[in-house]
Design a protein around this motif. Structure first.
Motif, short mmCIF file in Angstrom:
data_model
loop_
_atom_site.label_atom_id
_atom_site.label_comp_id
_atom_site.label_asym_id
_atom_site.label_seq_id
_atom_site.Cartn_x
_atom_site.Cartn_y
_atom_site.Cartn_z
N ARG A 10 0.87 -1.18 0.00
CA ARG A 10 0.00 0.00 0.00
C ARG A 10 0.90 1.22 0.00
NH1 ARG A 10 -0.26 4.24 2.47
NH2 ARG A 10 1.45 3.42 3.70
N SER A 12 0.91 5.78 -0.73
CA SER A 12 0.10 6.96 -1.01
C SER A 12 0.04 7.19 -2.51
CB SER A 12 0.71 8.19 -0.33
OG SER A 12 0.62 8.04 1.06
N ARG A 14 -0.81 9.57 -5.64
CA ARG A 14 -0.90 11.01 -5.90
C ARG A 14 -1.24 11.32 -7.36
NH1 ARG A 14 3.17 10.40 -1.95
NH2 ARG A 14 2.69 11.47 0.01
N ILE A 165 -3.96 9.59 2.29
CA ILE A 165 -4.43 10.31 3.48
C ILE A 165 -3.97 11.75 3.26
CG2 ILE A 165 -4.34 10.41 6.01
CD1 ILE A 165 -3.18 7.49 5.89
N LEU A 166 -4.86 12.70 3.40
CA LEU A 166 -4.52 14.07 2.98
C LEU A 166 -4.91 15.14 3.99
CD1 LEU A 166 -5.55 14.35 -0.79
CD2 LEU A 166 -3.27 14.62 0.17
N SER A 167 -3.90 15.68 4.66
CA SER A 167 -4.16 16.86 5.50
C SER A 167 -4.77 17.96 4.66
CB SER A 167 -2.87 17.43 6.08
OG SER A 167 -2.09 16.45 6.63
N ALA A 168 -4.37 17.97 3.39
CA ALA A 168 -4.83 19.03 2.49
C ALA A 168 -6.36 19.04 2.33
CB ALA A 168 -4.16 18.89 1.13
N ARG A 208 9.94 4.22 -1.73
CA ARG A 208 9.64 4.82 -0.44
C ARG A 208 10.65 4.36 0.58
NH1 ARG A 208 4.60 2.70 1.29
NH2 ARG A 208 5.42 0.86 0.28
N ARG A 210 11.73 3.70 4.84
CA ARG A 210 11.38 3.60 6.25
C ARG A 210 12.68 3.56 7.04
NH1 ARG A 210 7.01 4.82 4.41
NH2 ARG A 210 5.01 3.88 4.95
C1 LIG Z 1 -2.13 12.20 8.90
C2 LIG Z 1 -1.54 12.17 7.52
C3 LIG Z 1 -1.66 13.28 6.70
C4 LIG Z 1 -1.11 13.27 5.40
N1 LIG Z 1 -1.27 14.36 4.59
C5 LIG Z 1 -0.73 14.36 3.34
C6 LIG Z 1 -0.89 15.50 2.48
O1 LIG Z 1 -1.52 16.50 2.83
N2 LIG Z 1 -0.33 15.43 1.24
C7 LIG Z 1 0.33 14.31 0.81
O2 LIG Z 1 0.80 14.30 -0.35
N3 LIG Z 1 0.48 13.21 1.59
C8 LIG Z 1 -0.03 13.22 2.84
N4 LIG Z 1 0.10 12.11 3.67
C9 LIG Z 1 0.77 10.90 3.14
C10 LIG Z 1 2.18 10.75 3.71
O3 LIG Z 1 3.05 11.67 3.11
C11 LIG Z 1 2.63 9.31 3.47
O4 LIG Z 1 1.80 8.42 4.19
C12 LIG Z 1 4.08 9.09 3.89
O5 LIG Z 1 4.95 9.85 3.10
C13 LIG Z 1 4.48 7.61 3.77
O6 LIG Z 1 4.35 7.19 2.43
P1 LIG Z 1 3.39 6.01 1.98
O7 LIG Z 1 2.00 6.31 2.46
O8 LIG Z 1 3.47 6.01 0.48
O9 LIG Z 1 3.92 4.75 2.58
C14 LIG Z 1 -0.43 12.10 4.94
C15 LIG Z 1 -0.34 10.98 5.77
C16 LIG Z 1 -0.88 11.00 7.04
C17 LIG Z 1 -0.80 9.75 7.91
#
Ligand SMILES: Cc1cc2nc3c(=O)[nH]c(=O)nc-3n(C[C@H](O)[C@H](O)[C@H](O)COP(=O)(O)O)c2cc1C
Length: 221
Positions: A10, A12, A14, A165-168, A208, A210
């Motif tokens: 899994r 993120s 984009r 997951i997006l704070s945005a 990615r 860790r």
């Molecule tokens: C609470 C939270 C908020 C996040 N907000 C954003 C965001 O606003 N924009 C974004 O591109 N990714 C966002 N992410 C994704 C993280 O950047 C991503 O989970 C992290 O870099 C690890 O990468 P992966 O999910 O691909 O394993 C967010 C993740 C979390 C858990």
């Protein structure tokens, strides 16, 4: 699907395809996701699924506020300082994303366009907003929201969907209150973008990282 496979692969997403996600599939995912653990089995989450015209309206307003430079006023305050190692990891992933999109550090215009894209959920056709009653929107509720969000993302992955997951999505909660009619009594904790991922595009495929286990674990016997 093997749990390990889902947990490790899994990622993120984009960049999403415009294809809509069947409502039945979102329901199936959420019906399983609610089996996530919660404190005292309180299941305090309220999940708002936003698609179609309402999502387009939300994206437009969210992008506008970001472009206007409006000050974010999230219901959950974001940290502004971090210990150095943690800040480094935050900066590292930011660089990876921009590099994968061929955006040079100094290219303000391209960066702005990327942030606009983020505020329009990278083109995702669905958004899930995870809310808590204001009275319990504190640490324990946040733990529960974290558990169900990750569970949702893993299930989405299993079904061939992508999520970010997006704070945005929650920086300007007044938009969701107005457009999606989320009542003032609910705190909008976090949103995720959901859809079909564009495969083989660098922003969805970069390596990615860790931290090594030794850096984040301590064994006591
Ligand atoms: C609470 C939270 C908020 C996040 N907000 C954003 C965001 O606003 N924009 C974004 O591109 N990714 C966002 N992410 C994704 C993280 O950047 C991503 O989970 C992290 O870099 C690890 O990468 P992966 O999910 O691909 O394993 C967010 C993740 C979390 C858990």
């Amino acid at each position: 699907m093997d749990v390990l496979e889902a947990v490790k692969n899994r990622r993120s997403i984009r960049q999403f395809k415009t294809d809509t996600v069947p409502e039945s599939l979102i329901r199936e995912i959420l019906a399983a996701a609610v089996w996530a653990p919660s404190w005292g089995n309180t299941q305090p989450w309220e999940i708002v699924v936003v698609t179609g015209d309402k999502l387009e309206e939300f994206k437009k307003a969210n992008k506008k506020l970001q472009m206007d430079g409006a000050a974010p006023q999230p219901d959950t305050v974001m940290p502004t300082t971090w210990p150095e190692t943690i800040k480094q990891r935050y900066n590292d992933v930011g660089k990876k994303v921009l590099t994968s999109l061929n955006i040079a550090r100094g290219d303000k215009e391209a960066r702005q366009s990327y942030y606009s894209d983020m505020h329009t959920l990278f083109g995702a056709p669905a958004m899930l907003l995870y809310c808590l009653d204001h009275g319990i929107a504190r640490e324990y509720g946040m733990l529960d929201i974290g558990a169900i969000i990750q569970t949702t993302c893993l299930l989405a992955y299993e079904k061939g969907l992508g999520a970010c997951i997006l704070s945005a999505t929650v920086l300007y909660p007044q938009i969701a209150r107005e457009i999606i009619q989320i009542p003032d009594s609910m705190a909008i904790i976090m949103g995720i973008a959901l859809g079909y991922p564009v495969a083989q595009t660098p922003v969805n495929a970069f390596d990615r990282e860790r931290a090594p286990l030794e850096e984040v674990t301590r064994w006591v016997k």
